[in-house]
Write an enzyme that holds these catalytic residues in place. Structure first.
Site, PDB file in Angstrom:
ATOM      1  N   ASP A 144       0.825  -1.211   0.000  1.00 29.04           N
ATOM      2  CA  ASP A 144       0.000   0.000   0.000  1.00 29.04           C
ATOM      3  C   ASP A 144       0.864   1.268   0.000  1.00 29.04           C
ATOM      4  OD1 ASP A 144      -2.431   1.402   0.040  1.00 29.04           O
ATOM      5  OD2 ASP A 144      -3.299   0.116   1.576  1.00 29.04           O
TER       6      ASP A 144
ATOM      7  N   ASP B 169      -9.750   3.441  -3.607  1.00 24.94           N
ATOM      8  CA  ASP B 169     -10.443   2.250  -3.115  1.00 24.94           C
ATOM      9  C   ASP B 169     -11.889   2.206  -3.601  1.00 24.94           C
ATOM     10  OD1 ASP B 169      -8.943   2.168   0.206  1.00 24.94           O
ATOM     11  OD2 ASP B 169      -8.134   1.726  -1.766  1.00 24.94           O
TER      12      ASP B 169
END
Length: 669
Positions: A172, A227
């Site tokens: 990430d 996301d």
């Protein structure tokens, strides 16, 4: 919230230190491995990875633990998902303790994973599956609890992952301290390579630095967007961002529009089939994001559709490309290794639409006829070259079309359609016309059609419902009078159009098209605030559309007073790009007005554009607005329109922080 969404405050956790801290961050490659930099392993992920990730269903809740992970592996085997191609069982954030041990090593949370990660990996491997893990290319991961990231610990962490038997790493982008993205992600690539273990490397930097332009020799897949959320607006926005990137995808390097939401409950099964179909035609990774322990039969049917999975997993590795997209009618075609084409007819809009293309337009060679296989019906037909369907609202017809010479063994493809407005005022007959059209090279014989509605409705044919034969390209058109009883509450009601016909060889084919009629009430006379009127449909990129408040966050009713340029407005709509809100005007209204802009709750962030549509015509638009601008007036002439649609787009730079306000929105009728 400044979000590319989820992981609570994920996006605002990115730090601000400069690249001058590289040495302090420990990014230098160990001397023993400093000779030529390795490239991504070109034997990994030759088709898009398929598997599971827990985040979308559990986030950081206590239910994410060893028992759950093992249970998912069991279900992969028991429900046939492993045989369908699902392989990776991936852990997301919150698997570790917040602090490293005295030697700087990562420590699995002993409550969640009492036997450690290696024991879980061993269990998963024993099922013939693979295990994935998560960390961030920063000092901490994205969760606010502050779990350790890998920045400055790349080689040590990669070694731990390899020793545990990890097969997949999601890396990430939070708390990255301002270090150059390409450097951070390349360092972890080198660290993974140095372990000697083949580990699929998923770059999750949200598309911020256009990884499709530089990451093909770094990782096997890269996130192209923020996301995903479990709603139609979010899925649609991400789809639109990922579609143009088709030239960058191929075996071993994939565009990743984020994990699947199928089965999490925020969309309908029709929308989930669209989600799954479009991810497949984009050759996207298929990572299940719902808790399979409680999955419905319909969810498992969608996720287990092997015809659709075969489109995603085709070894040629092409991502589908847009053929056309006008009016929310999308045609996306994907070249397959056997020369066929997968074709998605995707309806973005809130009403059924006819979507059509041709064999030539999707790249197939000239032929007398073609075999057309419907991948959700699991049935094959022949077509003379037209590829067409009436697609329900938010639906997708996914086809595989080939010039294979065996087309004559299949019955002709027949398209069902319904002309006329599906908006019905209770007690008044609506005139609709059904069509049954032969798209095949062979005739359809003994054709009949029926239209049915809810119990108590009057549905009467006023012209013939049968014909002995339909040659290629000809239609049976039947007129209907459809009446909802007086007093029928407003809302959507199901209609079903059915046709029956026989092929030249006598094979009977029954076909059905689910449709929706919406019972509406005429708009009130005078000027009304749109925040107080019922809408026909509403889609939003982040949470629901809010009445008389800003968008707020993802929950209903969590908005703030509508505020643009420090001016507070008492009425209106709070939305988030991509957004569309439709109202019934019934041909009785003249104007729509509003004060529009980016809500102050996003600080200095957010760029949006506002549009007002009258039926299929754009009646007014603002161009791109930023948070630095005061509210702008917008006025549209909607005279004669049946439907008025308020649209907010992302301004062309992605949807981060795109909170738009339709302040003082009014319609005069």
């Amino acid at each position: 919230m400044r979000h590319l969404h989820t992981r609570t405050t994920r996006r605002r956790l990115v730090g601000a230190l400069t690249a001058g801290l590289l040495c302090a961050a420990g990014l230098a490659v160990p001397a023993a491995t400093a000779a030529p930099a390795p490239t991504a392993d070109d034997s990994l992920a030759l088709t898009p990875p398929m598997g599971f990730n827990n985040w979308n269903s559990t986030h950081c809740r206590a239910e994410f633990n060893e028992s759950m992970v093992k249970g998912i592996a069991d279900i992969f085997v028991e429900k046939g998902l492993k045989d369908a191609g699902y392989e990776y069982v991936n852990l997301d954030d919150c698997w570790a303790l917040p602090s490293r041990d005295a030697n700087g090593k990562l420590v699995p949370d002993p409550v969640r994973f009492p036997n450690g990660i290696k024991a879980v990996a061993d269990y998963v491997h024993a099922k013939g599956l693979k295990l994935g893990i998560y960390t961030s290319a920063g000092t901490k991961t994205c969760n606010t609890a502050g779990f350790p990231g890998a920045l400055g610990h790349e080689y040590s962490d990669a070694r731990q992952f390899a020793d545990w038997g990890v097969d997949y790493l999601k890396y990430d982008n939070c708390n990255n301290q301002g270090v150059d993205a390409k450097l951070r992600y390349t360092t972890m690539r080198d660290a993974l390579k140095a372990t000697g273990r083949p580990i699929v490397y998923s770059i999750c930097e949200w598309g911020e630095n256009k990884p499709w332009e530089w990451a093909a020799d770094v990782g096997q897949l890269w996130r192209t967007t923020g996301d995903i959320s479990d709603n139609w607006g979010s899925m649609l926005s991400i789809l639109k961002q990922n579609l143009p990137l088709a030239p960058h995808a191929g075996p071993g390097h994939w565009n990743d529009p984020d994990m699947l939401e199928v089965g999490n409950g925020g969309m309908t099964d029709t929308e989930y089939r669209s989600h799954f179909s479009m991810w497949a035609i984009m050759a996207a990774p298929l990572l299940i994001g719902s808790d399979l322990r409680s999955a419905s039969a319909e969810t498992l049917e969608i996720l287990g559709n092997r015809d659709v999975i075969a489109v995603d997993q085709d070894p040629l590795g092409k991502q589908g490309s847009v053929v056309s997209s006008s009016g929310g009618r999308w045609v996306v075609a994907k070249e397959m290794r056997d020369g066929s084409r997968a074709v998605a007819l995707f309806n973005e809009s809130g009403t059924a639409q006819r979507i059509t293309t041709s064999a030539e337009a999707v790249g197939l060679p000239d032929a007398d006829a073609y075999t057309l296989r419907d991948l959700w019906q699991h049935r094959s037909y022949n077509t003379a070259g037209t590829i067409s369907a009436t697609v329900p609202a938010h639906g997708t017809v996914l086809l595989r079309v080939s010039a294979d010479g065996s087309w004559a063994q299949h019955p002709p493809a027949v398209e069902l359609g319904l002309d006329g407005s599906p908006l019905v005022e209770a007690g008044r007959a609506a005139a609709l016309t059904s069509t049954v059209t032969d798209l095949g090279r062979t005739p359809a014989r003994r054709v009949s059609v029926t239209l049915t509605g809810p119990e108590g409705w009057s549905v009467k044919a006023t012209s013939p419902t049968t014909t002995p034969t339909l040659p290629t390209g000809r239609s049976l058109r039947t007129k209907w009078a459809v009446t909802a009883p007086k007093g029928t509450p407003t809302g959507a009601y199901a209609l079903t159009l059915k046709a029956s016909y026989r092929s030249p060889t006598g094979v009977r084919v029954d076909s059905a098209l689910p449709l929706t009629a919406t019972v509406v009430t005429p708009p009130p006379s005078g000027t009304s605030g749109l925040g107080g009127l019922p809408w026909l449909s509403a889609t939003n990129g982040w949470g629901p559309v809010e009445r008389d408040t800003s968008n707020g966050e993802s929950a209903a009713g969590d908005g703030n007073p509508i505020t643009i340029g420090s001016v507070v407005y008492g009425t209106g709509l709070g939305v988030h790009a991509e957004s569309s809100v439709e109202y019934y005007a019934g041909g009785a209204c003249e104007t729509v007005t509003a004060q529009v802009g980016v809500d102050d709750e996003e600080g200095a962030d957010g760029t949006v554009a506002f549009e007002i549509w009258a039926d299929g015509t754009k009646a007014a638009s603002t161009g791109v607005l930023t948070n630095a601008m005061p509210a702008q007036p917008i006025t549209a002439d909607v005279t004669g329109a049946q439907v008025v649609r308020l649209v907010v787009t992302d301004g062309g730079d992605g949807v981060t922080s795109d909170h738009g306000d339709w302040a003082e929105a009014r319609m005069s009728c």
